[in-house]
Design a protein around this motif. Sequence first.
Motif, PDB file in Angstrom:
ATOM      1  N   VAL A 188       0.706  -1.391   0.135  1.00  0.00           N
ATOM      2  CA  VAL A 188       0.058  -0.035   0.015  1.00  0.00           C
ATOM      3  C   VAL A 188       0.895   1.209   0.087  1.00  0.00           C
ATOM      4  O   VAL A 188       0.661   2.287  -0.979  1.00  0.00           O
ATOM      5  CB  VAL A 188      -0.846   0.106   1.386  1.00  0.00           C
ATOM      6  N   ILE A 189       2.168   1.194   0.713  1.00  0.00           N
ATOM      7  CA  ILE A 189       2.718   2.445   0.965  1.00  0.00           C
ATOM      8  C   ILE A 189       3.503   2.689  -0.652  1.00  0.00           C
ATOM      9  O   ILE A 189       3.746   3.621  -0.886  1.00  0.00           O
ATOM     10  CB  ILE A 189       3.905   2.309   1.953  1.00  0.00           C
ATOM     11  N   TRP A 190       3.811   1.479  -0.940  1.00  0.00           N
ATOM     12  CA  TRP A 190       4.549   1.518  -2.420  1.00  0.00           C
ATOM     13  C   TRP A 190       3.835   2.313  -3.224  1.00  0.00           C
ATOM     14  O   TRP A 190       4.215   3.093  -3.967  1.00  0.00           O
ATOM     15  CB  TRP A 190       4.940   0.069  -2.586  1.00  0.00           C
ATOM     16  N   PHE A 191       2.590   1.559  -3.543  1.00  0.00           N
ATOM     17  CA  PHE A 191       1.725   2.203  -4.797  1.00  0.00           C
ATOM     18  C   PHE A 191       1.303   3.363  -4.391  1.00  0.00           C
ATOM     19  O   PHE A 191       0.861   4.026  -5.019  1.00  0.00           O
ATOM     20  CB  PHE A 191       0.583   0.978  -5.159  1.00  0.00           C
ATOM     21  N   GLY A 192       0.778   3.702  -3.022  1.00  0.00           N
ATOM     22  CA  GLY A 192       0.500   4.756  -2.622  1.00  0.00           C
ATOM     23  C   GLY A 192       1.481   6.192  -2.913  1.00  0.00           C
ATOM     24  O   GLY A 192       1.000   7.185  -3.407  1.00  0.00           O
ATOM     25  N   SER A 193       2.734   5.660  -2.560  1.00  0.00           N
ATOM     26  CA  SER A 193       3.732   6.792  -2.991  1.00  0.00           C
ATOM     27  C   SER A 193       3.862   6.978  -4.265  1.00  0.00           C
ATOM     28  O   SER A 193       4.207   8.124  -4.942  1.00  0.00           O
ATOM     29  CB  SER A 193       5.240   6.308  -2.456  1.00  0.00           C
ATOM     30  N   LYS A 194       3.833   5.897  -5.326  1.00  0.00           N
ATOM     31  CA  LYS A 194       3.827   6.195  -6.893  1.00  0.00           C
ATOM     32  C   LYS A 194       2.621   7.102  -7.005  1.00  0.00           C
ATOM     33  O   LYS A 194       2.681   8.105  -7.941  1.00  0.00           O
ATOM     34  CB  LYS A 194       3.597   4.994  -7.436  1.00  0.00           C
ATOM     35  N   ALA A 195       1.124   6.927  -6.622  1.00  0.00           N
ATOM     36  CA  ALA A 195       0.330   7.656  -6.820  1.00  0.00           C
ATOM     37  C   ALA A 195       0.512   9.364  -6.358  1.00  0.00           C
ATOM     38  O   ALA A 195      -0.064   9.912  -7.057  1.00  0.00           O
ATOM     39  CB  ALA A 195      -1.051   7.331  -6.076  1.00  0.00           C
ATOM     40  N   ILE A 196       1.043   9.388  -5.365  1.00  0.00           N
ATOM     41  CA  ILE A 196       1.346  10.708  -4.937  1.00  0.00           C
ATOM     42  C   ILE A 196       2.403  11.541  -5.723  1.00  0.00           C
ATOM     43  O   ILE A 196       2.222  12.595  -6.044  1.00  0.00           O
ATOM     44  CB  ILE A 196       1.816  10.793  -3.616  1.00  0.00           C
ATOM     45  N   GLY A 197       3.149  10.736  -6.328  1.00  0.00           N
ATOM     46  CA  GLY A 197       4.146  11.328  -7.212  1.00  0.00           C
ATOM     47  C   GLY A 197       3.439  11.597  -8.599  1.00  0.00           C
ATOM     48  O   GLY A 197       3.977  12.519  -9.334  1.00  0.00           O
ATOM     49  N   GLU A 198       2.550  10.808  -8.742  1.00  0.00           N
ATOM     50  CA  GLU A 198       1.540  11.135 -10.163  1.00  0.00           C
ATOM     51  C   GLU A 198       0.513  12.084  -9.995  1.00  0.00           C
ATOM     52  O   GLU A 198      -0.295  12.350 -10.811  1.00  0.00           O
ATOM     53  CB  GLU A 198       1.132   9.984 -10.858  1.00  0.00           C
ATOM     54  N   ASN A 199       0.578  12.610  -8.503  1.00  0.00           N
ATOM     55  CA  ASN A 199      -0.580  13.629  -8.361  1.00  0.00           C
ATOM     56  C   ASN A 199      -1.962  13.114  -8.279  1.00  0.00           C
ATOM     57  O   ASN A 199      -3.048  13.853  -8.533  1.00  0.00           O
ATOM     58  CB  ASN A 199      -0.478  14.787  -9.148  1.00  0.00           C
ATOM     59  N   THR A 200      -2.084  11.774  -8.276  1.00  0.00           N
ATOM     60  CA  THR A 200      -3.373  11.171  -8.307  1.00  0.00           C
ATOM     61  C   THR A 200      -3.911  10.777  -6.817  1.00  0.00           C
ATOM     62  O   THR A 200      -5.161  10.461  -6.563  1.00  0.00           O
ATOM     63  CB  THR A 200      -3.423   9.837  -9.092  1.00  0.00           C
ATOM     64  N   LEU A 201      -3.226  11.322  -5.806  1.00  0.00           N
ATOM     65  CA  LEU A 201      -3.443  10.630  -4.286  1.00  0.00           C
ATOM     66  C   LEU A 201      -2.395  11.892  -3.676  1.00  0.00           C
ATOM     67  O   LEU A 201      -1.561  12.010  -3.720  1.00  0.00           O
ATOM     68  CB  LEU A 201      -2.749   9.348  -4.127  1.00  0.00           C
ATOM     69  N   ASP A 202      -3.381  12.257  -2.459  1.00  0.00           N
ATOM     70  CA  ASP A 202      -2.701  13.209  -1.459  1.00  0.00           C
ATOM     71  C   ASP A 202      -2.096  12.542  -0.218  1.00  0.00           C
ATOM     72  O   ASP A 202      -2.724  11.361  -0.025  1.00  0.00           O
ATOM     73  CB  ASP A 202      -3.605  14.212  -1.583  1.00  0.00           C
ATOM     74  N   VAL A 203      -1.282  13.065   0.313  1.00  0.00           N
ATOM     75  CA  VAL A 203      -0.802  12.445   1.616  1.00  0.00           C
ATOM     76  C   VAL A 203      -1.838  12.074   2.650  1.00  0.00           C
ATOM     77  O   VAL A 203      -1.701  10.923   3.230  1.00  0.00           O
ATOM     78  CB  VAL A 203       0.423  13.424   2.086  1.00  0.00           C
ATOM     79  N   GLY A 204      -2.570  12.891   2.835  1.00  0.00           N
ATOM     80  CA  GLY A 204      -3.898  12.638   4.019  1.00  0.00           C
ATOM     81  C   GLY A 204      -4.403  11.296   3.382  1.00  0.00           C
ATOM     82  O   GLY A 204      -4.724  10.671   4.554  1.00  0.00           O
ATOM     83  N   ALA A 205      -4.725  11.262   2.377  1.00  0.00           N
ATOM     84  CA  ALA A 205      -5.805  10.147   1.747  1.00  0.00           C
ATOM     85  C   ALA A 205      -4.814   8.735   1.924  1.00  0.00           C
ATOM     86  O   ALA A 205      -5.297   7.714   2.403  1.00  0.00           O
ATOM     87  CB  ALA A 205      -6.145  10.215   0.613  1.00  0.00           C
ATOM     88  N   LEU A 206      -3.493   8.766   1.807  1.00  0.00           N
ATOM     89  CA  LEU A 206      -2.512   7.722   1.883  1.00  0.00           C
ATOM     90  C   LEU A 206      -2.626   7.231   3.347  1.00  0.00           C
ATOM     91  O   LEU A 206      -2.696   6.147   3.537  1.00  0.00           O
ATOM     92  CB  LEU A 206      -1.469   8.015   1.161  1.00  0.00           C
ATOM     93  N   SER A 207      -2.245   8.423   4.074  1.00  0.00           N
ATOM     94  CA  SER A 207      -2.170   7.966   5.663  1.00  0.00           C
ATOM     95  C   SER A 207      -3.476   7.378   6.295  1.00  0.00           C
ATOM     96  O   SER A 207      -3.320   6.428   6.986  1.00  0.00           O
ATOM     97  CB  SER A 207      -1.902   9.462   6.387  1.00  0.00           C
ATOM     98  N   ALA A 208      -4.824   8.147   5.837  1.00  0.00           N
ATOM     99  CA  ALA A 208      -5.790   7.504   6.218  1.00  0.00           C
ATOM    100  C   ALA A 208      -6.249   5.973   5.761  1.00  0.00           C
ATOM    101  O   ALA A 208      -6.537   5.061   6.408  1.00  0.00           O
ATOM    102  CB  ALA A 208      -7.080   8.367   5.851  1.00  0.00           C
TER     103      ALA A 208
END
Length: 576
Positions: free
Chosen positions: A254-274
């Motif tokens: 989840v952290i791996w794919f979430g980090s990629k999504a943040i890098g692509e601006n399709t996910l924000d940090v708060g949503a990943l943490s939640a």
Amino acid sequence: MKLILKYTWRYKKYLLLSVLGVLGFVCIQMGLPTLLKYVINDALMGENRILLLQLVLIMLGVVIVGISGEICMSYANSRIASNVIRDIRSDIFIKTQSFSHGEYNEFSVSGLITSTTSDAYQIMLFVQNMLRSATITPIMTITGFVLIIKNNPQMLWTILATVPILLLGILFINLFSRRYSKAQQSGLDKINRILREGLSGLRVIRAFGNENFQEQRFSEVNDEYCIVSKKAFRLTALAQPGFYFLFNTIITLVIWFGSKAIGENTLDVGALSATIEYIFHILFSFLMLALLFTMYPRASVSAERIQRILDCDVMISENLEEGKTETRESGTIVFENVTFQYPDAEEPMLKNISFTVNKGETVAFIGSTGSGKSTLIQLIPRMYDINEGRILVDGIDVRDFNIKALRNRIGFIPQKAQLFTGTIADNLRLGNPKASQTEIEKAAQIAQASDFIEEKTYKYEEKLSEGGGNLSGGQKQRLAIARAIVKNPEIYIFDDSFSALDYATDLNLRTQLRKEITNATVLIVAQRVGTIRHADKIIVLDEGKIVAWGTHEELLKTSNIYYDIAISQLSEEELA
């Protein structure tokens, strides 16, 4: 499982409180990550201090609600679990009180003790965890899925891929644990049996210098139990790290794919943490459920053992509601062609026994060892039920009596006097709790027990150890006789109850009994001819049959068996 649910469902109010507590618990577990998302995205990144303060206060409120819910849940679950184990143990004890010797032989005393202690305890542990996991897991999972779909639906596949693996692991553990659990409980029965035999027979073991043999017996069953327990614990030990490995793997993905999504601006940090927190709590609730299922096989085995006891059809019906309690006659006993065979025996112990005892008569039974004397008199208070014929007490078939009413008419004194922890007075009042001090003192005097009681420091308030271990065999027998006298029954049954008394005490006791107990019917089983020679009728048994009856003088002339017993015990003057 039916047994567990049956006892748990009795406490609906606490169940409701537990569910409300779970909702509060889920509130804190899922509410804080959701608020954390807004703290990160809106308050911190937006540098909005007022919003940050508002969110912190809301989080504080959520924490208070959650802690209150967890306290309510823990309190309710503890109350339910403790009440369930109390109810189960009470029901087992009540059920076993109605058992005959046949049921005790079927289940064994050690097995009944294990079921009342260890099996009931296993169910209590399971109930505690079940109430927590079985309610938290579905609520946490549903809430988590909803929040993940709302905030980060692209991460839903990680949970959907994990759940089947968790369920397969739970099923695998359940299959193997059940076999080990059965072996564990069976081994515990053996340990209890040998321990009980070793403690109760300690004097005999020491007298024969057999301590090493007993130690070897105990070591064998203890080692067997240890081996099975190790296998069960290994299975549980392997399961937990396996689940944690899967758990941490999913979080890493989840952290791996979430980090990629943040890098692509399709996910924000708060949503990943939640999302990480949501997945963490969903998986953790499943882990709790998995641990519950590792406990289930042993709880299931324990529940089956307890259910088997509670569902057992008692051989001797107590007739507590429809049984007769009143009779026209008093103190009469009639055996009509009675035949009795022990459940596991190959042939009858008693065959075609018939005789009559009238009110106020003293009838004695004598014969060689194994002739059926003790068995015969145990049929009167229905320690066993006969196979053929009838036994009438006061004109009523004993099987038609309310069993409490029947036994209230009888004062039964076994050869092995069983005393209970407590005072001497408590033991003497066992059959008559309302007996006055004067009554128990008179009974003790008749039973020739008053002398040694008066020598005690606290006299009738002297404490007895377990089984009356601080008294001699003769003292215990005299207290058992006194206990029956305090009860003041219409029928006395002495099952070789004078065997531990010296001849002088035996004579004085029987003399006092004849003076004080004039209207009661007395049945005596004895090995000593001197104990029964003054009986109104003596019945001679041999190989389960009545071979002769009459007075002492008549039997000396007509019965070779009685004459042989008498000549081995009495002097020529006493035989004359």
